[in-house]
Scaffold this active site. Structure first.
Site, PDB file in Angstrom:
ATOM      1  N   LYS A 190      -4.758   1.351   0.317  1.00  0.00           N
ATOM      2  CA  LYS A 190      -5.024   2.652   0.531  1.00  0.00           C
ATOM      3  C   LYS A 190      -6.401   2.840  -0.342  1.00  0.00           C
ATOM      4  O   LYS A 190      -6.727   3.656  -0.909  1.00  0.00           O
ATOM      5  CB  LYS A 190      -4.118   3.801   0.043  1.00  0.00           C
ATOM      6  CG  LYS A 190      -4.181   5.355   0.564  1.00  0.00           C
ATOM      7  CD  LYS A 190      -4.095   5.262   2.138  1.00  0.00           C
ATOM      8  CE  LYS A 190      -4.243   6.693   2.381  1.00  0.00           C
ATOM      9  NZ  LYS A 190      -4.173   6.954   3.788  1.00  0.00           N
ATOM     10  N   ASP A 222      -0.695   3.428   5.799  1.00  0.00           N
ATOM     11  CA  ASP A 222      -0.422   4.182   6.913  1.00  0.00           C
ATOM     12  C   ASP A 222      -0.568   3.663   8.249  1.00  0.00           C
ATOM     13  O   ASP A 222       0.078   3.615   8.986  1.00  0.00           O
ATOM     14  CB  ASP A 222      -0.697   5.539   6.961  1.00  0.00           C
ATOM     15  CG  ASP A 222      -2.047   5.650   6.370  1.00  0.00           C
ATOM     16  OD1 ASP A 222      -2.814   4.928   5.976  1.00  0.00           O
ATOM     17  OD2 ASP A 222      -2.733   6.890   6.553  1.00  0.00           O
ATOM     18  N   ASP A 246       7.518  -2.385  -0.552  1.00  0.00           N
ATOM     19  CA  ASP A 246       8.931  -2.089  -0.697  1.00  0.00           C
ATOM     20  C   ASP A 246       9.148  -1.255   0.598  1.00  0.00           C
ATOM     21  O   ASP A 246      10.132  -1.532   1.339  1.00  0.00           O
ATOM     22  CB  ASP A 246       9.061  -1.177  -1.834  1.00  0.00           C
ATOM     23  CG  ASP A 246      10.562  -0.765  -2.436  1.00  0.00           C
ATOM     24  OD1 ASP A 246      11.448  -1.602  -1.439  1.00  0.00           O
ATOM     25  OD2 ASP A 246      11.025  -0.106  -3.062  1.00  0.00           O
TER      26      ASP A 246
END
Ligand SMILES: [Mg+2]
Ligand SMILES: [Mg+2]
Lengths: 355, 355
Positions: A190, A222, A246
């Site tokens: 990100k 995302d 995760d």
């Protein structure tokens, strides 16, 4: 080749599924002429019962001295329901990862021709999907300091922190895996908003020229969460930090429709550990009904990642697919048809390898 | 009812799609007897061209004085390719959110009967899905301090930080939305490892008794990433922090198969802003070909969230579905069949509302 394998069956169905993996590994050893030694050790609730510790030193010595660890599962409800329990089986897992320095969690996603219809995705989107996540496992926001609350308890904070060397060692594993696969590496970050992500991206960019045969793509976390559903076949090897990994590895685990059959590896500088992604499933323990395929496929990953023996890994994968095609399976995936015991499936797979 | 609506068309296709939403809102006003006033203002590249600022004070005053803001999109490639540009259109978006105090991003996911076949998920998993995310938008790891590098540049860090009042105001919006829907609230966190997540969970647990008609569930972010694909119909209202919401709302946006048609809202203590989730699509600007439905559906959300006028919102949604069923659509979703101009679709929808 000589192989010294540590067996850590753990709790619940762990011992039963590890038994079947051992049968398969022995059959591979016999067929390909490898000299394989097994050394068993306790971990989890089984270790607490035996020694008072969830990951005793005696177990650590065996694991640390091995060429590869085959691990079952950890967890026993008798500790969950005991608020006085001072040690918990799950602590064994964290201790084991920590003491063995397992900084990379390797999570493949692939489909089984005879089970892909169980995927929540449409067949054309998912059939033939084959990618693998390398998730950083010992750094990031789950471990960073400071973390906690202000004095009044009205404000909480966590720290995400990464050092360059942590990124380098994980990224190199990803590059090397990509070289042996379809030569595409996706760095998931990100970087448009996070300082840690910018260090990840910058570090991967610095390493890239050392692997000129690998195409590197950079995608935001995302966007990957979307594309894993839309176009999962577009990925080959993905590398990412602990928290993003995760979330995304769990998302990835359901797209094949066979989460209960997925293997994994946890790798360190020298130690390599292989385990099913499923848990200890205590309700099924001792009944000879658990599905051993995720553990058997973890053994396949072991031949690939620990010993670079592709042919052996492929043969295990092939007989697993044969058992699925022929319906020689445990009741959880028999769809109401004839089903077989855990031990029968292990025997069948070993026999097919030697056939 | 009297309604004072600020129009911020922005850049690219923004003005064209906002025009169609205005036609639809006017038709609703006429049919239901609402007195609606529109005030237009510039934002983004359009604002830089006109005033030198991406979110000028004059625009802020109009937005802050409104009952609701209808916003198009921001972004113009001429600024992307100009390294000397001192201000960028996208800064207008951040400034607008900040100055209007828009702390909650509301992202619904639902399906259109005639488009659900485009979903990457199997029909039985996704048909009829209807949930909404409330994502915290102004706190968390994207804004927390300290953030940056150590002196040598070899270590990077970000801080995730949440104050209780930030969680309370977002959670209350979620509870209230759940009361008006199917009365299920899912708090998405990672409370097993993150201090911020524990404060989220604890705060939601404290608020829950005030909403006895709402069932509250607590799920880890990685479990939700899986279940959104497996059983998306299980969710109603989900609340979560900024980073988790960034990932999960994007994941959610692709499951309906109609990402380009999805509306959204950003809510503050007093201001309410409504916008399509798609961007400014500059390649299509001025061609009268852009799909206006996401903006029209954002206007439907406006009637629902800003004015609590469910019937008006439902009628807009109904005529949008009618346009899809009858194939009165723009070329992007015409599947090679007859297609209509942006302005024709707007006229058609307004006429159907008044029919
Ligand atoms: Mg997880
Ligand atoms: Mg996002």
């Amino acid at each position: 080749m000589e192989m010294n394998i540590a067996l850590l069956p753990g709790d619940g169905i762990g011992p039963e599924v590890i038994d079947q993996a051992v049968k398969v590994v022995k059959a591979i050893g016999q067929k390909f002429g490898h000299k394989i030694t097994f050394t068993e050790a306790v971990v989890g609730a089984a270790a607490i019962d035996a020694t008072g510790e969830p990951y005793p030193d005696s177990t650590h010595e065996i694991a640390a001295a091995s060429d590869a660890v085959l691990f079952g599962a950890i967890g026993d409800p008798k500790y969950d329901n005991d608020p006085k329990a001072k040690v918990r089986p799950e602590q064994g897992l964290l201790l084991m990862r920590q003491k063995l320095g397992l900084f990379a969690n390797v999570r493949p996603t692939f489909t089984f021709p005879s089970l892909v219809h169980k995927s929540p995705l449409k067949l054309d989107r998912v059939d033939g999907v084959d990618f693998v996540f390398f998730r950083e496992l010992t750094g990031g926001i789950y471990f960073g300091e400071p973390r906690g609350r202000n004095e009044q308890g009205t404000k909480a904070f966590d720290t995400n922190v990464y050092s360059k060397h942590e990124i380098v060692r994980l990224a190199r594993m990803g590059f090397e895996a990509a070289q042996k696969r379809r030569k595409l590496l996706t760095c998931v970050d990100k970087a448009n908003v996070m300082a840690t992500s910018r260090l990840w991206r910058e570090t991967v960019q610095e390493l890239a020229p050392e692997y000129p045969d690998v195409k590197v793509e950079y995608e935001f976390v995302d966007a990957v969460a979307m594309r894993l559903i839309q176009w999962p076949k577009a990925y080959d090897v993905l590398i990412t930090e602990n928290l993003f990994g995760d979330i995304l590895t769990d998302e990835a685990s359901v797209i094949s429709g066979s989460m209960g059959l997925m293997p994994s590896a946890s790798l360190g500088t020298s130690i390599k550990l292989f385990e099913p992604i499923h848990g200890s499933y205590p309700q099924a323990a001792g009944k000879d009904i658990a599905n051993p395929l995720a553990t058997v496929l973890s053994a396949a990953m072991m031949f690939d990642y620990a010993f670079d023996l592709k042919e052996e890994a492929q043969l295990i994968s092939d007989v697993v697919n044969l058992s699925l095609d022929e319906g020689y399976v445990t009741e959880d995936i028999a769809d109401g048809g004839t089903s077989y015991k855990t031990s029968e499936v292990g025997d069948w797979l070993a026999a097919k390898i030697l056939a």
